[in-house]
Write a protein that holds these residues in place. Structure first.
Motif, PDB file in Angstrom:
ATOM      1  N   TYR A   1       0.832  -1.194   0.000  1.00 24.80           N
ATOM      2  CA  TYR A   1       0.000   0.000   0.000  1.00 24.80           C
ATOM      3  C   TYR A   1       0.872   1.251   0.000  1.00 24.80           C
ATOM      4  CZ  TYR A   1      -3.481  -3.401   1.464  1.00 24.80           C
ATOM      5  OH  TYR A   1      -4.304  -4.493   1.525  1.00 24.80           O
ATOM      6  N   GLN A   2       0.479   2.242  -0.791  1.00 26.70           N
ATOM      7  CA  GLN A   2       1.081   3.568  -0.682  1.00 26.70           C
ATOM      8  C   GLN A   2      -0.008   4.541  -0.261  1.00 26.70           C
ATOM      9  OE1 GLN A   2       4.099   5.402  -3.454  1.00 26.70           O
ATOM     10  NE2 GLN A   2       2.450   6.873  -3.804  1.00 26.70           N
ATOM     11  N   ILE A   3       0.200   5.165   0.898  1.00 30.28           N
ATOM     12  CA  ILE A   3      -0.760   6.114   1.455  1.00 30.28           C
ATOM     13  C   ILE A   3      -0.012   7.406   1.766  1.00 30.28           C
ATOM     14  CG2 ILE A   3      -2.310   6.595   3.397  1.00 30.28           C
ATOM     15  CD1 ILE A   3      -2.776   3.552   3.604  1.00 30.28           C
TER      16      ILE A   3
ATOM     17  N   HIS B   1       1.417  -9.285  14.148  1.00 24.22           N
ATOM     18  CA  HIS B   1       2.419  -9.417  13.093  1.00 24.22           C
ATOM     19  C   HIS B   1       2.208 -10.647  12.208  1.00 24.22           C
ATOM     20  CE1 HIS B   1       5.371  -6.132  13.620  1.00 24.22           C
ATOM     21  NE2 HIS B   1       4.786  -6.049  14.800  1.00 24.22           N
ATOM     22  N   ARG B   2       1.254 -11.483  12.554  1.00 21.65           N
ATOM     23  CA  ARG B   2       0.932 -12.567  11.619  1.00 21.65           C
ATOM     24  C   ARG B   2       0.269 -12.016  10.352  1.00 21.65           C
ATOM     25  NH1 ARG B   2      -3.118 -13.218  15.582  1.00 21.65           N
ATOM     26  NH2 ARG B   2      -5.261 -13.039  14.784  1.00 21.65           N
ATOM     27  N   TYR B   3      -0.248 -10.780  10.439  1.00 22.23           N
ATOM     28  CA  TYR B   3      -0.764 -10.107   9.250  1.00 22.23           C
ATOM     29  C   TYR B   3       0.431  -9.504   8.513  1.00 22.23           C
ATOM     30  CZ  TYR B   3      -5.571 -10.400  10.981  1.00 22.23           C
ATOM     31  OH  TYR B   3      -6.791 -10.845  11.401  1.00 22.23           O
ATOM     32  N   ARG B   4       0.707 -10.034   7.356  1.00 23.41           N
ATOM     33  CA  ARG B   4       1.858  -9.591   6.575  1.00 23.41           C
ATOM     34  C   ARG B   4       1.413  -8.582   5.531  1.00 23.41           C
ATOM     35  NH1 ARG B   4       4.462 -14.517   3.909  1.00 23.41           N
ATOM     36  NH2 ARG B   4       5.917 -12.893   3.240  1.00 23.41           N
ATOM     37  N   PHE B   5       2.056  -7.411   5.551  1.00 24.99           N
ATOM     38  CA  PHE B   5       1.768  -6.365   4.572  1.00 24.99           C
ATOM     39  C   PHE B   5       2.873  -5.326   4.654  1.00 24.99           C
ATOM     40  CE2 PHE B   5      -0.413  -5.270   8.547  1.00 24.99           C
ATOM     41  CZ  PHE B   5       0.045  -3.983   8.794  1.00 24.99           C
TER      42      PHE B   5
END
Length: 442
Positions: free
Chosen positions: A195-197, A234-238
């Protein structure tokens, strides 16, 4: 075999302790080498064959008869015509809920229809099997003004990639206003990981440079969304790239204060990376209505903020990558396309208003891409490199990172804008020991 030092070798300045050139970075191969002494004919002649072979393989040495411009052009063309990677950017809508002062895009409000969505999916069903990798981008307008369209396309394409064993890398450029935590989780589940925000400094500065059409405080909403993302385990990787556009009207103290705030929220969380840019004339009519003092002429303005952000524990993105082979958008590649909301196919996502030069075809009702080869060919032709460019050590970094629309259509060739930031990036490679050690003479 007689050899010479490559013309694309970037020599780091001599250190204050030892007046010798001990590090060499090759801008074509992106290899960094540490020498134990000066780089001259006498010292190099004492290298063993293994070291010489290593330097050849890393591009620091080349055969004395080698035409390095031709080698570079061939190398880049191999990348341009690579067969197994597909680059697609999808534009669900050209509408936007912001009125950023530097935006180059005209005001429009078209939305992808269900019929166009199905045409695009048919195209993927027909063609994904021929590739090993898919780079899938989302752009606009503001693409997440139409989350149902993005989710439907994304989930179906993600499934097709699994069926065809195609690795998918998906990214989105979004203003971050509508991406609440529920939508974010849905996007993650379907493989959108990058993502770029953009957040242009503190509340006052951001809301002036990036005003929402109806909400006077877009900053608060975006920061809340970012904070909610940060709370995910941190189990959500992004990876979220928080882009900051430095304008001429921004005060140093304000920027340093904003960096401190970012550090409080995101330091040590490697899922969040700061992307530094500076406001310049990106085209369009909107910038002309604002104070030209907002424009910044050089990347130097970012250098001190990059170092300060690093000192506060923030991850900082390389503007010109020193670690990858090319740094280009889909416009550079033969297998690079922009699928517009109306089913037309473009090469460049940044100049959709130029249908004459940029639109190369369309996707028909059967999911077949109908390309006008006479429109596509100018984007693929080999560019002859002459004059100062042919002698420039930065040429390989510049060749693919430059704006291909400007080069192909406007015939305008600008010098690499990021030169001032290359040395700090090489220094970071040294700090991380991302270099090869060659030679043992001391």
């Amino acid at each position: 075999m007689n050899y010479k030092l490559s013309k694309f070798n970037y020599y780091l300045p001599a250190s204050s302790e030892m007046e010798q050139r001990v590090y060499v970075f090759n801008t074509l191969t992106r290899n960094l080498v540490r020498f134990p002494g000066t780089i001259n004919t006498e010292e190099v002649s004492r290298l063993g064959q293994n070291d010489i072979d290593a330097l050849y393989s890393m591009g620091i040495f080349v055969d004395e008869k080698t035409d390095e411009i031709e080698v570079m052009s061939t190398y880049m063309d191999i990348k341009k015509y690579e067969q197994k990677r597909l680059y697609v950017t999808i534009i669900p809508t050209d509408a936007c809920n912001f009125r950023c002062i530097y935006c180059y895009q005209p005001e429009k409000a078209a939305i992808m229809t269900e019929g166009t969505l199905e045409k695009i999916l048919k195209w993927f069903e027909r063609n994904l099997r021929y590739y090993d990798e898919l780079s899938l981008g989302w752009f606009g307008g503001e693409p997440l003004l139409q989350p149902s369209i993005v989710l439907k396309l994304l989930s179906r394409i993600h499934d097709l990639c699994k069926i065809n064993r195609v690795a998918m890398i998906s990214s989105v450029t979004t203003n971050g206003y509508t991406i609440d935590i529920d939508l974010f989780k849905q996007l993650l589940t379907n493989g959108l990981l990058y993502y770029q925000i953009t957040v242009d400094g503190d509340e006052t500065t951001h809301n002036l440079q990036r005003p929402h059409k109806t909400n006077k405080d877009s900053y608060g909403r975006i920061m809340q969304n970012l904070s909610d993302m940060k709370k995910l385990p941190h189990r959500y990787r992004f990876e979220v790239g928080i882009r900051i556009n430095i304008s001429g009207s921004m005060k140093k103290g304000t920027i340093y204060g904003f960096i401190d705030k970012m550090a409080e929220l995101f330091a040590e969380d490697k899922r969040f990376v700061i992307i530094w840019q500076w406001v310049r004339d990106w085209g369009g009519v909107r910038i002309a209505h604002h104070d030209k003092g907002n424009l910044v002429q050089t990347s130097n303005v970012c250098a001190e903020y990059i170092e300060y952000a690093k000192s506060k524990g923030l991850s900082v993105a390389d503007i010109v990558s020193t670690m990858t082979g090319t740094d280009s958008c889909e416009a550079y590649y033969k297998n690079g396309y922009v699928f517009n909301h109306d089913g037309r196919v473009f090469k460049c996502a940044m100049c959709l208003g130029d249908e004459k030069n940029n639109c190369i075809g369309y996707i028909d009702d059967n999911g077949i891409m109908r390309v006008d080869s006479s429109k596509e060919l100018p984007w693929l032709t080999h560019d002859k490199i002459t004059g100062e460019c042919a002698e420039c050590v930065y040429l390989p970094l510049c060749y693919t990172s430059r704006c291909h629309y400007s080069m192909k259509v406007r015939k305008s060739l600008k010098c690499l804008e990021y030169k001032d930031l290359i040395l700090p990036q090489i220094e970071r490679m040294i700090e991380k020991h991302n270099y090869h050690v060659v030679g043992s003479f001391e």
